[in-house]
Structure formats: C-alpha cells, structure tokens
Design a protein around this motif. Structure first.
Motif, PDB file in Angstrom:
ATOM      1  N   VAL A   1       0.825  -1.217   0.000  1.00 23.21           N
ATOM      2  CA  VAL A   1       0.000   0.000   0.000  1.00 23.21           C
ATOM      3  C   VAL A   1       0.857   1.264   0.000  1.00 23.21           C
ATOM      4  O   VAL A   1       0.502   2.260  -0.631  1.00 23.21           O
TER       5      VAL A   1
ATOM      6  N   ARG B   1      -4.030 -26.720  -0.481  1.00 20.21           N
ATOM      7  CA  ARG B   1      -4.787 -26.786  -1.729  1.00 20.21           C
ATOM      8  C   ARG B   1      -3.948 -27.200  -2.915  1.00 20.21           C
ATOM      9  O   ARG B   1      -4.477 -27.749  -3.872  1.00 20.21           O
TER      10      ARG B   1
ATOM     11  N   THR C   1      -6.332 -16.979  13.468  1.00 20.33           N
ATOM     12  CA  THR C   1      -7.218 -15.871  13.171  1.00 20.33           C
ATOM     13  C   THR C   1      -8.688 -16.224  13.310  1.00 20.33           C
ATOM     14  O   THR C   1      -9.522 -15.359  13.411  1.00 20.33           O
TER      15      THR C   1
ATOM     16  N   ALA D   1      -9.355 -12.565   0.131  1.00 16.05           N
ATOM     17  CA  ALA D   1      -8.045 -12.445   0.792  1.00 16.05           C
ATOM     18  C   ALA D   1      -6.887 -12.957  -0.066  1.00 16.05           C
ATOM     19  O   ALA D   1      -5.846 -12.302  -0.130  1.00 16.05           O
ATOM     20  N   PRO D   2      -7.018 -14.109  -0.756  1.00 13.05           N
ATOM     21  CA  PRO D   2      -5.848 -14.586  -1.508  1.00 13.05           C
ATOM     22  C   PRO D   2      -5.611 -13.850  -2.824  1.00 13.05           C
ATOM     23  O   PRO D   2      -4.566 -14.044  -3.430  1.00 13.05           O
TER      24      PRO D   2
ATOM     25  N   TRP E   1      -6.756 -10.271  -3.592  1.00 11.54           N
ATOM     26  CA  TRP E   1      -6.951  -8.811  -3.682  1.00 11.54           C
ATOM     27  C   TRP E   1      -5.679  -8.088  -4.111  1.00 11.54           C
ATOM     28  O   TRP E   1      -5.724  -7.102  -4.853  1.00 11.54           O
ATOM     29  N   ASP E   2      -4.538  -8.595  -3.670  1.00 11.58           N
ATOM     30  CA  ASP E   2      -3.272  -7.941  -3.957  1.00 11.58           C
ATOM     31  C   ASP E   2      -3.003  -7.935  -5.465  1.00 11.58           C
ATOM     32  O   ASP E   2      -2.610  -6.917  -6.044  1.00 11.58           O
TER      33      ASP E   2
ATOM     34  N   GLY F   1      -6.305  -1.681   2.383  1.00 11.57           N
ATOM     35  CA  GLY F   1      -5.307  -2.724   2.146  1.00 11.57           C
ATOM     36  C   GLY F   1      -4.790  -3.336   3.437  1.00 11.57           C
ATOM     37  O   GLY F   1      -4.711  -4.553   3.564  1.00 11.57           O
TER      38      GLY F   1
ATOM     39  N   GLU G   1      -5.033  -7.521   6.637  1.00 10.90           N
ATOM     40  CA  GLU G   1      -4.156  -8.226   7.574  1.00 10.90           C
ATOM     41  C   GLU G   1      -4.436  -7.846   9.020  1.00 10.90           C
ATOM     42  O   GLU G   1      -4.470  -8.692   9.901  1.00 10.90           O
TER      43      GLU G   1
ATOM     44  N   PHE H   1      -8.255 -21.152  -5.564  1.00 11.90           N
ATOM     45  CA  PHE H   1      -9.162 -20.743  -4.481  1.00 11.90           C
ATOM     46  C   PHE H   1     -10.612 -20.702  -4.942  1.00 11.90           C
ATOM     47  O   PHE H   1     -11.415 -19.918  -4.453  1.00 11.90           O
TER      48      PHE H   1
ATOM     49  N   GLY I   1     -12.604 -21.041   5.701  1.00 14.07           N
ATOM     50  CA  GLY I   1     -11.943 -19.864   5.139  1.00 14.07           C
ATOM     51  C   GLY I   1     -10.441 -20.003   5.169  1.00 14.07           C
ATOM     52  O   GLY I   1      -9.887 -20.900   5.798  1.00 14.07           O
ATOM     53  N   TYR I   2      -9.776 -19.126   4.444  1.00 10.56           N
ATOM     54  CA  TYR I   2      -8.319 -19.227   4.378  1.00 10.56           C
ATOM     55  C   TYR I   2      -7.680 -18.571   5.573  1.00 10.56           C
ATOM     56  O   TYR I   2      -6.614 -18.939   5.989  1.00 10.56           O
ATOM     57  N   HIS I   3      -8.326 -17.534   6.066  1.00  8.06           N
ATOM     58  CA  HIS I   3      -7.611 -16.739   7.059  1.00  8.06           C
ATOM     59  C   HIS I   3      -7.718 -17.331   8.442  1.00  8.06           C
ATOM     60  O   HIS I   3      -8.696 -17.952   8.756  1.00  8.06           O
TER      61      HIS I   3
END
Lengths: 474, 343
Positions: A71, A123, A455, B57-58, B60-61, B104, B108, B332, B341-343
C-alpha cells in the motif's frame, strides 16, 4: 499555514517521508521472502518440524510487512505524477519502461503467488507451494533489480539523448540505460543490505526468546535456537561482504559523482597532498568549513585512491548552487558505516561463541543481538539518505535540477497532502508495527499455529493447548 | 496501415489499448473487491464479514496490481498525459491512495486484534468507499476536460476544477457499480442466507447502476463539442442505439438471473458486461484523445523506441500474468464459509 514554505520544498519533504517509510518494508521483506523460501525448502528436504514451525511463524509477520509495503508502494508509483510531473514528462521516455517492467515482471509475480504461499499449502500440495514461495522471493528480487536500475540511472544517467524542443530525455540504448555505471554496485549493496536487515531482525527475535528462557531457567525451543543460529551465520558471512561491496560502491561514486563523496567525507577544501579521513566534525555550509574536525591524516586518500599522498578535490571546486547539503550526507554516511562495522563485530562475536560452544548460552551476546535487531533498518535508511541527498540539487544528476522537476502545484495543496500522509502513515503503520512486535513477542513453538488457526479461533494446537506464550490480546 | 478514417495501426494505438485493457481489468477485479468492502457496511454480522473478506483475501493484492500497471503504463507510454492528468486530479488521487492504504492493511490487521477489529472494519468500509468515489471523480474530471498550458507542457487549471456535479455523479455511479459487482461476486462465493441477501443487494444496486450510467451517458455529449458530434452525427447515432440496447438487454438479463436460485455465475458475468459496455462507450467518446479534447495519444506518446522496448515485454509477460492469475483464482475456487476460510 504553508505559505512560508515553497511547494518544491514541501514536495521534497513529502517524497522523502513517503519513500523512507515505504523503503523499510521492502528492505525487510526482500530478505524475509528468501528466508521463508529457505525454511520451506529445508522443511521439505529434512522433514524437521522446526523448519515448518519457523516458516509458519515468519509468514505471519511477512504477510503484515508485505501488505504495508504494497500500500505504501502504490503511493510511490503515483507520486511521480502528482508532485513531480515535470520530471515525469521529461524522464518518462527513459525510466518509464524499466518501471513498467518492474510491474509486469515483479509485482504481478509477487501478488499472484502470495495468496498461494499464504493460504494454499493444503490446496496445491507441497511442491507447488514451494514453487509459489520461491516465486514470491524471486519477485522481490526482480523488483529490486528494476527499481534500483531506475534509481541508478538518476544518479549516473547513460544511454540517452535530449530532445532540444521539449527537453525530454530520449532513449538511445536501453541496455546502457538499465546497466548504467552505478547500477551493479547499487544493486549488490542494496540487496545485501536487505538480507542483513532481515538477518538482524530474525537474530534479534531469536536472542530475545533465548534470553527469556534463560531468565526462567528453561531451555529454549529448537525453533528459537535455529533462527538465532541461522541469523548469526548470515551476519558473520554477509557483513564483511557488505563492507567490501560498500567500498566498491564508494569508489564508483567517486568516479561518477565526486561531489557526493566530498560531502560524505566532509571535504570542503581540496587536499593536494593527501586527504585526511574525518571521523567527527560539524559541517557548516555557511562558512564552508568542517568545524571541530577530528581526522586521521591521509586515510581518506588511502581509502579512496589507495595511495597516501593522492590529491583529492574538495567542495571549493564546486559552485555553491551545485553543492548538496553536506551536514545530512556527512552524518547519514557515518551512521551507516558505524552500523556496518557493528554488524561485522557481532558476526565475529557469534563465530567466537560457536567455537566455544556458547552460542545459545552467552547472555551478553544475546543482549547485543537484540539491541542490533533493528539496526539494519536504520542503516538502510541512512544509506539511502546518503545517496539521495548526495545527488541534490539534481533529480537527474548534473542534468535536471530538483527545482525544475516539480509539478505546478501550490504550496497549500502539497502541504495539506503532506500532513495527511504523516497522520495516516504514523497511525496505520504504527499499528502494523505493533502487531508485528506482538507476533515477535511470542515464541515460535512446536506446532506453530497456522495463519488461519490464529485468526479464526482460540490459539490451540494439537498436543499442547493452550500454546505457551500465545499472542494475547492487550 | 490505415484501418479506418483517421486511425492508423501503430505502436501508440497498441499502447492505448494495452493501458485501456489494464484499466478495464483493474476496474473489474478491484471493482468487486472494493464493492465488497462497501457491502461490509450493510452486513454487520461478524461471521458474514469474515466470509466476505476471506472470499478475496488470496487475490486482492493481484487485483490492485492492475492499478499500478495502469498508472505505470501511462507514465511509460504516455509520459506527457501522466504529467498533465495527475496534477489536475491531485486531491482525488491523494484521497484514493490514502483510502487504498486503509483498506489494504485492513486485510491483515483485522485478524490480528479482537479489540480493534471493529476499527479496521470501519477502515475497510470507508477506505473502499473513498477509493471508489475518488476513482469515479478522476474519470469524470478527465471526461469533462482539463485545462493545460501547451507551451509549458503543464496543467494550468485550478486545484478544485475536478469538483463539479458531473464528476460527483460519475463518482457515485462508480460506487453503485462496484457494489453491484461485489454483491454478484458474493452470490458466486457464498451460500445460504448470506447469498440470498447478496441477491437482494444486487437487485437493488443493478437499477441504481444503470440509472447512473444513463445519467452520465446523456450528460457526457454536452460536456464537449467533440463528444456530441461523435455520438449524434452520422454513424454515431447507430452506435448509440446499439450500445443502449445492449445495456438494456444486459440489465434485464441480470435482473432475471438474480431471481433464479440456480444462477450463481451468470449475474456476475452480466454485471461485467455492463462494465465492459460502459468502458467501450468511454473509448468511443475519447479516442484518439488521451486528455480530451486537448492532447491526442500521438502527441502524448513516448518515443517509438520506448514503446517498442516495452511492448516486447508486455507481449510476453501479460499472457503469462493472465495465466497465473487465472491459476490463483482456480486454486481458491468454490464456496467460502466461515469454517473453511483461508484466514
């Protein structure tokens, strides 16, 4: 409130502020991405749990640092246009292409495989996951390649001509533009600095956990020992290489940007019969003297020209309007060099500790390593300031002045955005740094929880629940 | 070689298309995840929010990287345009950058704290909303035209020129459109109650989006002489009718599909069609100007040598990028729920 400053000064301040903040994250993540790839490979190769645990530990920290790097990096990519539009128009034909290559060959690679590296182990299987981790590491390196090429071109421009009508720089030979004279030195010196920065952070975290265990009279986990040991190997091997690379980079600077070296060394006067190395001094641009100077005779000539009596020109040979601000360059350079030698010292100390079998049992060494943990970040910033401020008063060295590069902006517009950046950066990246420190504060343990475990629910792991030193809410 | 009247097929045209392509991919990809961020405001339940965020999440970047390519490509291929446009939209660009920082890091930070989680949710919502609004305003400001000093090759207007009713309308339109995309994306990625609510949000934002499209489309021709003659003389009329008909067809198709419980992918694709039609319309209005109606793409172009050097890389790398981006989406694929979920 900004009327007393001129817009160019505020734009410079804004660039310095945003780039300094930004640079800290890649300086850390370039090394960390490689470290993660190494850990992942070691886990696949040896099947020792500690490497997987260390990977899971550092990947959480990497995710935070990488997000902040992304960012703050987007800001940099647009700031050329917002605050330095004249520079963009003039230099764009030459440096735009390597910057576009950075996006195409590095940013997409990192971003594309980051998700798989962070969340995809189950995965895609271990092989593809390893490949994704390696791609992220390679991406950070390619990114450094291109951006340092662009930056180096601004210091030692080559392979161009100038359009007499528009004043634009036109490319003649992209090979010369990319591999310009200072680029190999700058790339090697900066990437090595990033590796050292990461090594000292990892070592500092390892040392902190070794110390905490010692205080409690326990034996540290294998994870803490492993990361401390790996970091100290890096320090011992890479710190001397870095000093050598720094010297080579300095000689290259002397050849192409002698004025910068004069400022770094504090040489206001020419020294026809050998120049002293000033250890201390108070640069005074007004009087053009180095006040309170303490120096070792002839040493500067010996280092720079490898001869005791070699003459060295001083800033008295340079017109006032072409001189960089000496004070900042002089001191930033000294801070960087001092940290470099301190790193070397710690590396040698760790070798001694290894030889005596006291690597994990020498509290003074661990305290020193902890103290040195953030030193790489400071050194990287100091080095960056040395080279960038040393280029002033030019954006393209010798050809385009900083004052002639800025956008046609009013001071209040630049001032207001500068204030906004300062407030947002300190709030957002302050919080991020706090989260990183909190992650570092708990120890990497056997069965380190995964990104998704920590998380989505309470921190529990098979066999040991709750995990000792789990990250607790404040 | 001339393809049609006034259009010659050259490097500069190729680069105009490459950058337009990058911007379109950006709008589509970051569009749905910015829209998803705004939908956070309408979905206060924590578990739903976790699911929503995990659905991007996987990736967006990678989505956001197209924005860097759009800006970086403009800088490299059309440096003069980059130097003219960015100072003209200084405030919305800075606002967009700051907004993108907030949203952004929320990806995290949100998972790193319990106590401050609501704060990062607010950062995610407001960052997404401000970024979308700013992007619309930037587009609107470019369309309405910017004042330049041709001799000095610099922007010559004032600091608030970008702020007009027209640019605000475009900004709100982009917000509505992104929320439509976001809701359709979530119809694809979620199940049960959340999916049903997303259908309802999409059904609300579809007419809103099309309404804004209609307003902006009817307003644009009256902003500059060039636009009017482009759309309302000769074959322009025919084109205008075709684009309007296609838009209407996509809109009614979308509404119909949203009512069908089995339709999960098609609403998203139809929403994409709406965006692509708008984008095509923009292209018709602007081409061959890059700063309408002051600077053409040829006047702003970097030297042929630069464009050629980059085109070699872009020609090789963009297909590869598209391939591994598609692979990441494939990895994904499937539904997200709170537990897997991944997170």
């Amino acid at each position: 409130m900004f009327e007393t400053f001129d817009a160019v000064f505020l734009a410079r301040l804004q660039f310095a502020f945003t780039v300094s903040f930004h640079f800290l994250f890649p300086a850390f993540t370039i090394g960390l991405a490689s470290y993660l790839a190494v850990l992942n490979a070691l886990w696949l190769w040896t099947k020792q749990e500690r490497f997987l645990n260390l990977f899971r530990y550092w990947v959480k920290i990497f995710a935070l640092a990488f997000a902040m790097g992304v960012v703050s990096g987007i800001v940099m990519s647009y700031q050329f246009g917002t605050n330095w539009s004249v520079f963009s128009d003039k230099a764009g034909p030459v440096i735009g292409a390597p910057m576009a290559y950075e996006v195409l060959s590095a940013f997409f690679l990192e971003a594309g495989f980051l998700g798989i590296m962070l969340f995809g182990r189950d995965r895609v299987g271990p092989g593809l996951h390893m490949a994704a981790t390696a791609m992220v590491a390679v991406g950070t390196f390619i990114s450094a390649f291109w951006i340092l090429s662009v930056n180096s071109w601004m210091h030692t421009p080559a392979g161009f001509s100038i359009d007499p009508e528009t004043g634009q720089f036109l490319p003649e030979d992209f090979w010369q533009i990319i591999f310009n004279p200072s680029f190999p030195y700058r790339l090697a010196h900066t990437v090595t600095a990033a590796y050292l920065t990461t090594a000292f952070i990892v070592g500092g975290v390892g040392a902190w956990h070794l110390l905490r265990h010692r205080r409690r009279g326990e034996i540290a986990t294998g994870e803490s020992r492993t990361m401390f040991s790996m970091a100290m190997w890096m320090a011992a091997i890479v710190a001397p290489i870095q000093i050598f690379l720094g010297d080579a980079h300095g000689l290259n600077t002397l050849e192409h940007q002698p004025v910068k070296v004069m400022a770094m060394e504090g040489h206001y006067e020419s020294h026809p019969e050998g120049a002293p190395l000033y250890l201390f001094g108070w640069p005074n641009d007004e009087t053009q003297t180095l006040d309170y100077a303490v120096g070792i005779p002839k040493l500067s000539s010996l280092i720079l020209k490898h001869s005791l009596n070699a003459p060295l020109d001083g800033l008295d040979t340079v017109p006032d309007e072409d001189q960089p601000p000496v004070f900042i360059v002089f001191w930033a350079f000294r801070i960087m060099v001092m940290i470099g030698f301190a790193m070397l010292g710690l590396g040698l100390w760790s070798l001694l500790a290894r030889a005596r079998g006291r690597l994990y049992d020498w509290p003074m060494l661990h305290r020193a390593a902890m103290l040195m943990g953030p030193s790489g970040l400071v050194a990287v910033l100091a080095g960056w300031i040395t080279t960038e401020v040393g280029r002033q008063p030019f954006t393209v060295y010798g050809l385009l002045r900083t004052a002639d590069s800025a956008a046609p902006l009013d001071a209040p517009a630049v001032g207001a955005s500068l204030m906004a950046f300062i407030v947002v950066y300190f709030a957002v990246f302050g919080a991020g740094t706090w989260y990183i420190l909190r992650l570092m504060g708990h120890e990497p343990s056997p069965a380190e929880p995964r990104l998704k475990d920590v998380t989505t629910g309470p921190t529990r792991a098979a066999g040991r629940s709750p995990v000792p030193d789990a990250p607790k809410e404040e | 070689m001339p393809l049609a009247e006034g259009i010659s097929f050259d490097l500069t045209v190729i680069w105009a298309f490459v950058i337009a392509f990058a911007v379109l991919v950006y709008v589509v990809l970051d569009g749905f995840d910015l829209g998803l961020g705004m939908l956070f405001a309408l979905e206060p339940r924590r578990k739903d929010r976790d699911v929503m965020m995990n659905s991007v999440a996987p990736v967006w970047d990678g989505n956001e990287t197209w924005l860097v390519l759009g800006g970086g490509g403009l800088f490299a291929a059309f440096p003069l345009a980059y130097a003219l446009i960015l100072p003209a939209v200084y405030a919305p660009v800075i606002a967009m950058l700051l907004a993108l920082i907030f949203r952004g890091v929320a990806f995290e930070f949100r998972w790193r704290t319990e106590r401050w989680k609501p704060l990062w949710d607010v950062a995610f919502i407001s960052g997404s909303a401000l970024a979308a609004l700013s992007q619309g305003i930037i587009l609107g400001a470019l369309l309405q035209g910017i004042e330049i000093d041709e001799a000095a090759r610099q922007y010559a207007g004032g600091w608030w020129d970008w702020l007009t009713p027209f640019t605000l309308a475009v900004g709100l339109g982009v917000m509505a459109g992104y929320m439509l995309l976001g809701a359709c994306w979530l119809v694809l990625k979620t199940t049960g109650e959340l999916q049903n609510r997303m259908r309802r949000w999409a059904t609300l934002f579809a007419p809103l989006t099309v309404g804004f499209i209609a307003v902006v489309s009817l307003w644009t021709p009256f902003l500059q002489e060039g636009y009017y003659s482009r759309w309302f003389t000769g074959w322009g009329w025919g084109l205008a009718v075709v684009v309007a008909a296609l838009t209407a067809a996509a809109f009614f198709g979308l509404l119909t599909r949203l009512r069908m419980a089995s339709a999960e992918l098609s609403p998203f694709l139809l929403a994409l069609v709406l965006f692509i039609l708008c984008f095509g319309g923009l292209g018709v209005s602007m081409f061959p100007y890059i700063v309408p109606t002051e600077v053409t793409i040829w006047e702003a172009a970097a030297p042929e040598k630069s464009q050629l050097f980059m085109l070699v890389g872009a020609g090789i790398l963009i297909p590869i990028i598209l391939a591994y981006t598609a692979f990441a989406y494939w990895v994904f694929r499937g539904k997200i729920d709170a537990d897997s979920g991944y997170h």
